[in-house]
Design a protein around this motif. Sequence first.
Motif, mmCIF file in Angstrom:
data_model
loop_
_atom_site.group_PDB
_atom_site.id
_atom_site.type_symbol
_atom_site.label_atom_id
_atom_site.label_comp_id
_atom_site.label_asym_id
_atom_site.label_seq_id
_atom_site.Cartn_x
_atom_site.Cartn_y
_atom_site.Cartn_z
ATOM 1 N N ILE A 115 0.842 -1.197 0.000
ATOM 2 C CA ILE A 115 0.000 0.000 0.000
ATOM 3 C C ILE A 115 0.878 1.248 0.000
ATOM 4 O O ILE A 115 0.614 2.212 -0.717
ATOM 5 N N GLY A 116 1.943 1.215 0.812
ATOM 6 C CA GLY A 116 2.842 2.365 0.874
ATOM 7 C C GLY A 116 3.496 2.655 -0.456
ATOM 8 O O GLY A 116 3.648 3.824 -0.848
ATOM 9 N N GLU A 117 3.899 1.604 -1.179
ATOM 10 C CA GLU A 117 4.517 1.802 -2.495
ATOM 11 C C GLU A 117 3.511 2.364 -3.494
ATOM 12 O O GLU A 117 3.851 3.230 -4.309
ATOM 13 N N ILE A 118 2.282 1.887 -3.440
ATOM 14 C CA ILE A 118 1.248 2.391 -4.343
ATOM 15 C C ILE A 118 0.972 3.868 -4.078
ATOM 16 O O ILE A 118 0.902 4.682 -5.007
ATOM 17 N N VAL A 119 0.834 4.227 -2.810
ATOM 18 C CA VAL A 119 0.605 5.631 -2.459
ATOM 19 C C VAL A 119 1.779 6.490 -2.912
ATOM 20 O O VAL A 119 1.592 7.584 -3.474
ATOM 21 N N TYR A 120 2.997 6.006 -2.690
ATOM 22 C CA TYR A 120 4.203 6.740 -3.106
ATOM 23 C C TYR A 120 4.197 6.960 -4.614
ATOM 24 O O TYR A 120 4.491 8.062 -5.105
ATOM 25 N N ALA A 121 3.848 5.928 -5.380
ATOM 26 C CA ALA A 121 3.820 6.041 -6.833
ATOM 27 C C ALA A 121 2.764 7.045 -7.288
ATOM 28 O O ALA A 121 3.006 7.872 -8.180
ATOM 29 N N VAL A 122 1.585 6.966 -6.687
ATOM 30 C CA VAL A 122 0.502 7.884 -7.053
ATOM 31 C C VAL A 122 0.872 9.318 -6.694
ATOM 32 O O VAL A 122 0.717 10.246 -7.506
ATOM 33 N N GLU A 123 1.369 9.520 -5.478
ATOM 34 C CA GLU A 123 1.737 10.875 -5.047
ATOM 35 C C GLU A 123 2.884 11.451 -5.885
ATOM 36 O O GLU A 123 2.955 12.664 -6.100
ATOM 37 N N SER A 124 3.772 10.573 -6.365
ATOM 38 C CA SER A 124 4.913 11.035 -7.165
ATOM 39 C C SER A 124 4.533 11.314 -8.602
ATOM 40 O O SER A 124 5.314 11.926 -9.345
ATOM 41 N N GLY A 125 3.365 10.861 -9.029
ATOM 42 C CA GLY A 125 2.939 11.073 -10.403
ATOM 43 C C GLY A 125 3.587 10.129 -11.394
ATOM 44 O O GLY A 125 3.856 10.513 -12.546
ATOM 45 N N VAL A 126 3.845 8.881 -10.960
ATOM 46 C CA VAL A 126 4.458 7.895 -11.852
ATOM 47 C C VAL A 126 3.627 7.759 -13.125
ATOM 48 O O VAL A 126 2.387 7.654 -13.079
ATOM 49 N N GLY A 127 4.300 7.736 -14.257
ATOM 50 C CA GLY A 127 3.620 7.772 -15.546
ATOM 51 C C GLY A 127 2.883 6.514 -15.919
ATOM 52 O O GLY A 127 1.944 6.556 -16.721
ATOM 53 N N ASP A 128 3.292 5.370 -15.370
ATOM 54 C CA ASP A 128 2.663 4.095 -15.733
ATOM 55 C C ASP A 128 2.827 3.123 -14.577
ATOM 56 O O ASP A 128 3.920 2.613 -14.341
ATOM 57 N N ILE A 129 1.739 2.901 -13.846
ATOM 58 C CA ILE A 129 1.747 1.876 -12.804
ATOM 59 C C ILE A 129 1.221 0.602 -13.445
ATOM 60 O O ILE A 129 0.075 0.553 -13.895
ATOM 61 N N VAL A 130 2.064 -0.424 -13.506
ATOM 62 C CA VAL A 130 1.701 -1.666 -14.179
ATOM 63 C C VAL A 130 1.023 -2.573 -13.163
ATOM 64 O O VAL A 130 1.655 -3.110 -12.255
ATOM 65 N N VAL A 131 -0.285 -2.749 -13.333
ATOM 66 C CA VAL A 131 -1.114 -3.470 -12.363
ATOM 67 C C VAL A 131 -0.959 -4.967 -12.567
ATOM 68 O O VAL A 131 -1.123 -5.474 -13.678
ATOM 69 N N ASP A 132 -0.675 -5.671 -11.472
ATOM 70 C CA ASP A 132 -0.400 -7.096 -11.543
ATOM 71 C C ASP A 132 -1.587 -7.962 -11.141
ATOM 72 O O ASP A 132 -1.623 -9.146 -11.460
ATOM 73 N N HIS A 133 -2.583 -7.374 -10.462
ATOM 74 C CA HIS A 133 -3.706 -8.174 -9.960
ATOM 75 C C HIS A 133 -4.905 -7.254 -9.756
ATOM 76 O O HIS A 133 -4.734 -6.071 -9.425
ATOM 77 N N PRO A 134 -6.122 -7.757 -9.948
ATOM 78 C CA PRO A 134 -7.301 -6.900 -9.774
ATOM 79 C C PRO A 134 -7.377 -6.212 -8.417
ATOM 80 O O PRO A 134 -7.857 -5.069 -8.330
ATOM 81 N N SER A 135 -6.932 -6.861 -7.339
ATOM 82 C CA SER A 135 -6.986 -6.212 -6.027
ATOM 83 C C SER A 135 -6.081 -4.986 -5.989
ATOM 84 O O SER A 135 -6.385 -3.996 -5.297
ATOM 85 N N GLU A 136 -4.978 -5.038 -6.712
ATOM 86 C CA GLU A 136 -4.074 -3.892 -6.781
ATOM 87 C C GLU A 136 -4.747 -2.725 -7.494
ATOM 88 O O GLU A 136 -4.522 -1.554 -7.152
ATOM 89 N N LEU A 137 -5.572 -3.024 -8.474
ATOM 90 C CA LEU A 137 -6.319 -1.985 -9.182
ATOM 91 C C LEU A 137 -7.184 -1.193 -8.199
ATOM 92 O O LEU A 137 -7.231 0.046 -8.253
ATOM 93 N N MET A 138 -7.849 -1.889 -7.294
ATOM 94 C CA MET A 138 -8.692 -1.224 -6.300
ATOM 95 C C MET A 138 -7.855 -0.342 -5.368
ATOM 96 O O MET A 138 -8.274 0.752 -4.988
ATOM 97 N N GLN A 139 -6.680 -0.823 -5.010
ATOM 98 C CA GLN A 139 -5.810 -0.040 -4.132
ATOM 99 C C GLN A 139 -5.344 1.244 -4.817
ATOM 100 O O GLN A 139 -5.264 2.310 -4.191
ATOM 101 N N ILE A 140 -5.030 1.156 -6.098
ATOM 102 C CA ILE A 140 -4.598 2.343 -6.837
ATOM 103 C C ILE A 140 -5.752 3.336 -6.970
ATOM 104 O O ILE A 140 -5.570 4.553 -6.820
ATOM 105 N N GLN A 141 -6.953 2.824 -7.232
ATOM 106 C CA GLN A 141 -8.135 3.686 -7.312
ATOM 107 C C GLN A 141 -8.331 4.453 -6.019
ATOM 108 O O GLN A 141 -8.565 5.675 -6.021
#
Length: 432
Positions: A115-141
Motif C-alpha cells: 500500500i505504501g509503495e502504491i501511495v508513493y507512486a501515485v503521489e509522485s505522479g508515476v507515468g505508468d503503474i503496471v497493475v499485476d492483480h485486480p486487487s491492486e487496481l482497487m488499491q490504486i483507485q
Amino acid sequence: MLISDCLSCNDAGHLVISGCDTVDLARQYGTPLYVMSEDKIRETCRRYVSSFQTNYGGNGRPIYASKAFSCKEIYRIVLSEGLDVEVVSGGELYTALQAGVPASKIHFQGNNKSIGEIVYAVESGVGDIVVDHPSELMQIQRAAAENSTVASISFRIKPGIDAHTHDFIRTGQIDSKFGIDLISGEAMEAVRTALTMDHIVLKGLHCHIGSQILEKEPFVHAAEVMLDFYAQIRDELGVVFEHLNLGGGFGIKYRDEDLTIPYEEYMAAVSVAVHSKCKAKELPTPKIFIEPGRSIVGEAGITLYTVGSVKEIPGVRNYVTIDGGMFDNPRYALYQADYTCLIANKADQPADYIATIAGKCCESGDLIQEHTALQTPMEGDLLVVLSTGAYNYSMASNYNRNLKPACVMVSEGESRIVIKAETYEDLVRNDV
C-alpha cells in the motif's frame, strides 16, 4: 573467451575494460570490485533507440529494466540516452527520482506492491503503474481518489507463452506469480472494471515472457497474442489503447558457446509481426515499449576478486578461493548460472587449469563456477568473472556480515566510483 567487445588484453597480458587495466583498478579500489563499462552501456542503449526509429518510425521507446542494476548513475546514463525507466519497488522508485528521472518516464512493475509503495507512486505522479492483480487496481483507485488525482496504469498480462529458459525466470506462462491471466477471461474482466473507474486511466497492456531468451519466436508470438487481445477489446468494448509493452528478456553471452542474437534482429522480427497483425486486425499501431535490462548492463560488467588459497584434492577437484562469493553474486547458488572466468593478470595465457571457484562464505554451496577452465592460478592473482553487470550488485547481500563491494564505472581509460564500498559502520547502522 573475452565475451564482450569492451574487453581486451594489453601488452602486459592483463585484461582491459574500456581502456582500463583491471590490475590497476584492483590496486586502486581493492577487491571484490564491480566494474561497469559506460561505453558499452551507452552503445547498447543507442542501438535500442535506433531500432525504434528503424522499425516503428520512433513510435515507441526502450525502457531500462533497472532491477538488473540499480543506482543513481545508471539512471542518469540511460535517461541521457533517451530511455524510460522501469522500477519494481519503492526503493528503486526512490533511487530513480533522486537521480532526477522524471516521474512521467517511470514504469512501476511488481507482483505485490505494498500500500505504501502504491501511495508513493501515485503521489509522485508515476507515468505508468503496471497493475499485476485486480486487487491492486482497487488499491490504486483508492490512493488516487484520496490524492484527488487520476493514476495512469497498464495491466500485466500472462499471455500463456512458456519461453525456453530456467524455471525460475519463466514469467509468461499461466503458472506464474506474475500478471493477470488472459486465457481464463480474467484479463478482459480487469479491463472492463478499470474502464469504469473515475480515478484510473488505462493506457495499455504489458507482458513479459521470461529472461535470458535466445530465440526470436517467443517474442514474435507474444506480440501476436497481445494484439489479438487488443483487437478483442476494441471489438467488445470500443477501446483502442495507447501503448503495448512487450517486456524484455533478451539473452546475452555468458560463455563463448552462447548463441546470442543481435538486438536489432529481435526488434526487426517483432516489428514485422506487429505491423502485420495490426494491418490484419485494422488496428492503429500502438506505441511499442520494450524493457531491456540484462542486455543493457550484463556484458558491460565484470567482477574482480583476489585469489586466496588454491586447494588441490587429487582425483576430486581443485578449489580456487576468492575474497568474494555468493554475497556479491548469488546466481550460481540460486540456479547454477554459467559464467566465464579467467585470471586477469594472466589473460594472455592458455586456460588449461580446471577449477571450482569457491567463495569465502561459511556455506558449502558458496560457489561461483564448478569445473571451469582458468589460467593456472596462484595466491594473490586477480580472478575476473565476466558478464556480471546484471543481477549481481542488485542481488548482493550481507550474508555472514560481509560487505557489499564498490562499483566503478569506466570509460575511455578513465574510472570513477559510482557506488561506494560498504564499511563495518554501514553494517551496524540500523542495529539497536
